[in-house]
Structures are given as C-alpha cells and as structure tokens.
Enzyme design. Structure first.
Site, PDB file in Angstrom:
ATOM      1  N   HIS A  84       0.831  -1.209   0.000  1.00 14.59           N
ATOM      2  CA  HIS A  84       0.000   0.000   0.000  1.00 14.59           C
ATOM      3  C   HIS A  84       0.867   1.262   0.000  1.00 14.59           C
ATOM      4  O   HIS A  84       0.551   2.248  -0.676  1.00 14.59           O
ATOM      5  CB  HIS A  84      -0.946   0.003   1.193  1.00 14.59           C
ATOM      6  CG  HIS A  84      -1.877  -1.171   1.226  1.00 14.59           C
ATOM      7  ND1 HIS A  84      -2.616  -1.509   2.333  1.00 14.59           N
ATOM      8  CD2 HIS A  84      -2.175  -2.093   0.269  1.00 14.59           C
ATOM      9  CE1 HIS A  84      -3.334  -2.592   2.065  1.00 14.59           C
ATOM     10  NE2 HIS A  84      -3.076  -2.964   0.823  1.00 14.59           N
ATOM     11  N   HIS A 266      -9.265  -2.093  -5.102  1.00 10.76           N
ATOM     12  CA  HIS A 266      -8.153  -2.403  -4.202  1.00 10.76           C
ATOM     13  C   HIS A 266      -7.195  -3.411  -4.835  1.00 10.76           C
ATOM     14  O   HIS A 266      -5.981  -3.323  -4.627  1.00 10.76           O
ATOM     15  CB  HIS A 266      -8.653  -2.941  -2.863  1.00 10.76           C
ATOM     16  CG  HIS A 266      -7.524  -3.151  -1.893  1.00 10.76           C
ATOM     17  ND1 HIS A 266      -6.981  -2.119  -1.159  1.00 10.76           N
ATOM     18  CD2 HIS A 266      -6.788  -4.258  -1.598  1.00 10.76           C
ATOM     19  CE1 HIS A 266      -5.964  -2.584  -0.444  1.00 10.76           C
ATOM     20  NE2 HIS A 266      -5.826  -3.880  -0.689  1.00 10.76           N
ATOM     21  N   ASP A 270      -3.195  -2.916  -5.266  1.00  9.53           N
ATOM     22  CA  ASP A 270      -2.146  -3.893  -4.943  1.00  9.53           C
ATOM     23  C   ASP A 270      -1.204  -4.112  -6.119  1.00  9.53           C
ATOM     24  O   ASP A 270       0.008  -4.271  -5.937  1.00  9.53           O
ATOM     25  CB  ASP A 270      -2.772  -5.230  -4.530  1.00  9.53           C
ATOM     26  CG  ASP A 270      -3.295  -5.228  -3.102  1.00  9.53           C
ATOM     27  OD1 ASP A 270      -2.884  -4.341  -2.323  1.00  9.53           O
ATOM     28  OD2 ASP A 270      -4.108  -6.109  -2.764  1.00  9.53           O
ATOM     29  N   HIS A 293      -1.150 -11.217  -4.657  1.00 15.56           N
ATOM     30  CA  HIS A 293       0.229 -10.800  -4.413  1.00 15.56           C
ATOM     31  C   HIS A 293       1.233 -11.775  -5.032  1.00 15.56           C
ATOM     32  O   HIS A 293       2.249 -11.347  -5.605  1.00 15.56           O
ATOM     33  CB  HIS A 293       0.484 -10.663  -2.915  1.00 15.56           C
ATOM     34  CG  HIS A 293      -0.260  -9.532  -2.279  1.00 15.56           C
ATOM     35  ND1 HIS A 293      -0.077  -8.221  -2.671  1.00 15.56           N
ATOM     36  CD2 HIS A 293      -1.195  -9.511  -1.297  1.00 15.56           C
ATOM     37  CE1 HIS A 293      -0.867  -7.438  -1.944  1.00 15.56           C
ATOM     38  NE2 HIS A 293      -1.558  -8.201  -1.104  1.00 15.56           N
ATOM     39  N   HIS A 372      46.559  -4.075 -38.173  1.00 19.07           N
ATOM     40  CA  HIS A 372      45.936  -4.313 -36.865  1.00 19.07           C
ATOM     41  C   HIS A 372      45.286  -5.689 -36.886  1.00 19.07           C
ATOM     42  O   HIS A 372      44.209  -5.869 -37.427  1.00 19.07           O
ATOM     43  CB  HIS A 372      44.902  -3.223 -36.570  1.00 19.07           C
ATOM     44  CG  HIS A 372      44.477  -3.157 -35.138  1.00 19.07           C
ATOM     45  ND1 HIS A 372      43.272  -3.665 -34.705  1.00 19.07           N
ATOM     46  CD2 HIS A 372      45.104  -2.667 -34.037  1.00 19.07           C
ATOM     47  CE1 HIS A 372      43.161  -3.474 -33.396  1.00 19.07           C
ATOM     48  NE2 HIS A 372      44.260  -2.871 -32.970  1.00 19.07           N
TER      49      HIS A 372
END
Length: 467
Positions: A84, A266, A270, A293, A372
């Site tokens: 949060h 909500h 998250d 989550h 080279h």
C-alpha cells in the site's frame, strides 16, 4: 499529481514526514518516516530498530513471502505489507525515497493507501534535475496460472495503465472490474480503496493468530454465508466491539463502500504497489484477471527479466538505408577538417539540438586492417572513439552558430569496449549532450552500436574553437 507535474523527471519529497500505526498481521506498532533521497536512489526501506540498521531495496527479487501481503527480506532483515505504501509512492510520482521503519510491518491504517497519500502531500513533492528513464513495453508479456485461474498481460501503450477483473463466485461481490487509464487519477479513483477478505478467511486467520492487528475498520469483510448470533458474539469479543452486524449487502458491520467496485479497485491498488518492485518505471497496459500478491510479484519478476534482457536495445537508433540522410558525405567534408584516411563518418541520419546519429560502414579495405591483427581484422578501439568524436563535432559545430569552427578533445571518461568491430559491420554512432554547452565546452555521451548491440561507449568532453 497536478498539471505542472513532469512525468519525465525524477521526483522526491521536499522534507521528511512520519506516520505511525499497527501492522495488520504482526500487531506491532511501528513508526515510519519517509525521507528525501538523491536522484537514482530508488525506493529503499531501512530497519532502524535492528543492529547496523540494514537497508532493504524495494525489489521483486527480494520478496520472500506473499501469503498475506508482500514481504521484502535481505540478510535476515524483513519488512512486510509494503504494497500500500509503494502504491502511494508510485501513484504520487515519487521515485526516490528512504523509508525508515522501526518495526517488521508497515502500518495497515484503514487498509487503503490514502493515509500514505496524505503524508506525501504534507511533505510536498520536489522535481529533481534528472530524467526519469521509462521503459516502454514493446511486445505482449503474459503470465498464467491455470490452478489459480490467474491471467495477466502487459501490452504496449503510451502510458502506464491497469485494468483488473475479479470473480470469486461470490453472490456478494459478483464479477467486478476496475480501470486506471492514467496514474494522475490514482489518488482520486484508487488510493482510498480498502483491502477485503471473506469471513471464512477471517475465521481461519483468527484461529491461527495471523491478524494480530486486525480490526473491522481496516478491512472490508465479505459475509457470503449466513452467520448466527453465537458467531457474531464471538466476533464482537475478538474485535472488542459492541456493534458488529451484517448489512443486507453482505458486509460485516455498518460499512459504507467508498465505490461500488471497491474490492476490484483495491486489487488494482495492490498491482500498482507490487509492480513497483520491478525497479523500472514502465509504459504499458496491464490487464489482470483474478490477481493476487503471489502472481503480481511473479509478473513483476517476468517484466524485470524482460527489461534486463532487452534494455540494451532501448536506445538503439533505427537505421533504414533506403531513407536519404540528413547530411551526406559532401556536407560532412565541408564541416569537418578530416579527410581519408581519418574521416570516419559516412553520413548523418538524425540531428536534433541534443543528439546526433551517424553511420560508418566498415569494409575490409580500411587502411588500418593491414596492420591491426591482419589475420583476424579488428577495428582499433581508439578509432571507434574518434568516429564518435567526429559525429559529436558535427552536432557541436551545428549548435555554434555562424562562422567556421573546429572541435578538440579535452577528456575521455568511462570508456568501455564491449564487442569487436569487424569488416562488414555497420557502426551506428550516437552522441547525446549530457549538459548544455557553456563557454565552448561540450560534454557528450557516446555509444557505438553494431547489430543492435552496444559495441563501445564513453563520456567525451571537447572544446569548440573558432577557426
């Protein structure tokens, strides 16, 4: 974020600000202080109550638990329920902040991000003199979990946008979705949405003493089955409340939803917090079906892995040989005091007041290949730097105004050679100003690309001198 907020600049706080509260799961009272931090610092937590005050970076690779929130841990130090607070920081455009905390868990407050939004506004937001480097998602990235019926995708988009869909087969919640089209609307449309759980989940957590800081005022409790007076009495005793009841809508206590789809909003909150753990600001549209989550963090790791694997392509200029150049070889010869064998830019394909992109086609007939590594021809690194300098010289001379000018090296720093340049390669030479030209001093960042990969890079300083 107001209309004056510049999303392409990094931001921090104007001054330190603090907040205190109880952790939802641990029940431990903690003080949290947000402190300003330098550009490039990112978001880092510091456990000031532990020996040596360990610092824990907000990084998805440091997530060790997602069972009841998102927990970060390194070297035995952990901080939980960070999502949060992280969502509030992202929603308010804060890139750099040190979060001092004297406990194991971020306070839950009312279960939303609003309390953190309020202290960020109290501290004030300060724009920093550093560009915010967005990573634009250029292909669809997917995450699916058939067992949990989770589907997540991020698609190319001009802004960071998120859509969430939830379906818990609940007669109370039904099917809900929420959408955030621009992060400027986070405070108004998302930040006050509170966390939620079902009564049967609450009972299990209470039985196992896993929500020691739980309260009917810091979460929406969904009652999707009939409950009797005995169970209500037990809940009153646990929460030390006299007025616990179930509304007709199926929510515990006299709760007024802040939005009809507050649970879906909500879930979106998250996602904002968990995807902050990517560590890179992204532009893309996220669509998440039944997120949690665990899946959010797994998705963050997937995006981070993609960015790290493809970051080197982020600044690669596009070269189409069929498009006429901005400047051809004839113009270059008029501008630069170089001729064969030391003219190392064939054409200019892009030119602005801050950057220039040139092209050098490397052939087997180059003079330096004779001596080279003749059996294994490789272009000398110093000549790659010379090619960059010539390209940058055209930009500097173009900005110098009327008259004839030359540019001379003053300094080369941070020079790295990452891959060989061989016959047949096409070198894309990019030079970008890193500071305004002052008193004829020109500071640039140079990069040589071959085959879409960085071959050489260096910081160059030159002086513009009138002939």
């Amino acid at each position: 974020m107001d209309n004056q907020f510049n999303p392409d600049k990094q931001h921090t706080l104007k001054q330190p600000v603090s907040i205190s509260g109880t952790g939802l799961h641990t029940g431990v009272l903690a003080d949290v202080t947000l402190k300003p931090a330098n550009a490039g610092f990112g978001i880092q937590f510091q456990r000031v109550d532990l020996p040596n005050k360990p610092v824990i970076k907000a990084d998805c690779d440091l997530v060790t638990d997602t069972s009841r929130g998102t927990t970060l841990e390194t070297n035995g130090a952990k901080v939980s329920t960070v999502e949060h607070l992280l969502a509030a920081l992202v929603g308010m455009g804060i890139d750099n902040v040190l979060i001092e905390i004297n406990g194991p868990e971020v306070p839950i407050k009312d279960g939303s991000a609003m309390a953190f939004i309020e202290i960020i506004e109290e501290a004030g937001i300060e724009e920093q003199d550093a560009a915010k480097l967005w990573y634009s998602i250029d292909e669809n990235l997917y995450l699916t979990d058939e067992e949990k019926r989770v589907e997540m995708v991020i698609m190319p988009a001009r802004e960071y946008q998120i859509t969430t869909l939830i379906d818990f087969n609940s007669p109370v919640l039904g099917t809900q979705h929420a959408e955030l089209k621009t992060m400027r609307n986070f405070k108004e449309k998302v930040s006050s949405s509170r966390t939620f759980c079902f009564l049967h989940e609450l009972e299990m957590l209470l039985q196992h003493n896993l929500i020691k800081g739980g309260d009917v005022n810091n979460a929406i409790v969904v009652v999707d089955k009939p409950i009797g007076d005995e169970e209500l009495g037990r809940l009153k005793k646990i929460f030390n409340k006299d007025d616990i009841e179930v509304k007709s809508e199926g929510y515990l206590n006299n709760l007024e939803l802040r939005f009809p789809n507050e649970p879906a909003r909500h879930k979106l909150l998250d996602i904002v917090g968990d995807l902050a753990l990517i560590g890179y600001p992204v532009k893309g549209r996220v669509i998440a079906n039944r997120p949690g989550h665990s899946s959010n963090v797994e998705f963050a790791r997937l995006i981070k892995k993609h960015i790290k694997a493809n970051k080197h392509l982020k600044g690669v200029p596009h070269y189409d040989a069929s498009v006429p150049p901005v400047y051809d070889l004839q113009y270059i010869e008029k501008t630069l005091p170089h001729r064969f064998p030391f003219l190392l830019v064939d054409k200019i394909i892009e030119l602005t007041d801050e950057r220039i992109v040139g092209v050098k086609n490397v052939t087997f007939n180059e003079w330096f290949f004779q001596g080279h590594f003749p059996q294994n021809p490789v272009m000398p690194g110093v000549l790659q730097i010379e090619a960059l300098a010539q390209c940058g010289g055209i930009l500097a001379i173009n900005l110098a105004g009327e008259g004839q000018y030359d540019t001379y090296f003053l300094k080369i720093d941070n020079c790295k050679f990452k891959q060989m340049v061989r016959p047949g390669d096409t070198m894309i030479l990019k030079m970008e100003l890193t500071a305004p030209i002052r008193r004829g001093i020109c500071e640039m960042r140079g990069t040589v690309y071959v085959g879409g990969k960085v071959a050489t890079e260096a910081d160059l300083v030159a002086q513009i001198v009138k002939r």
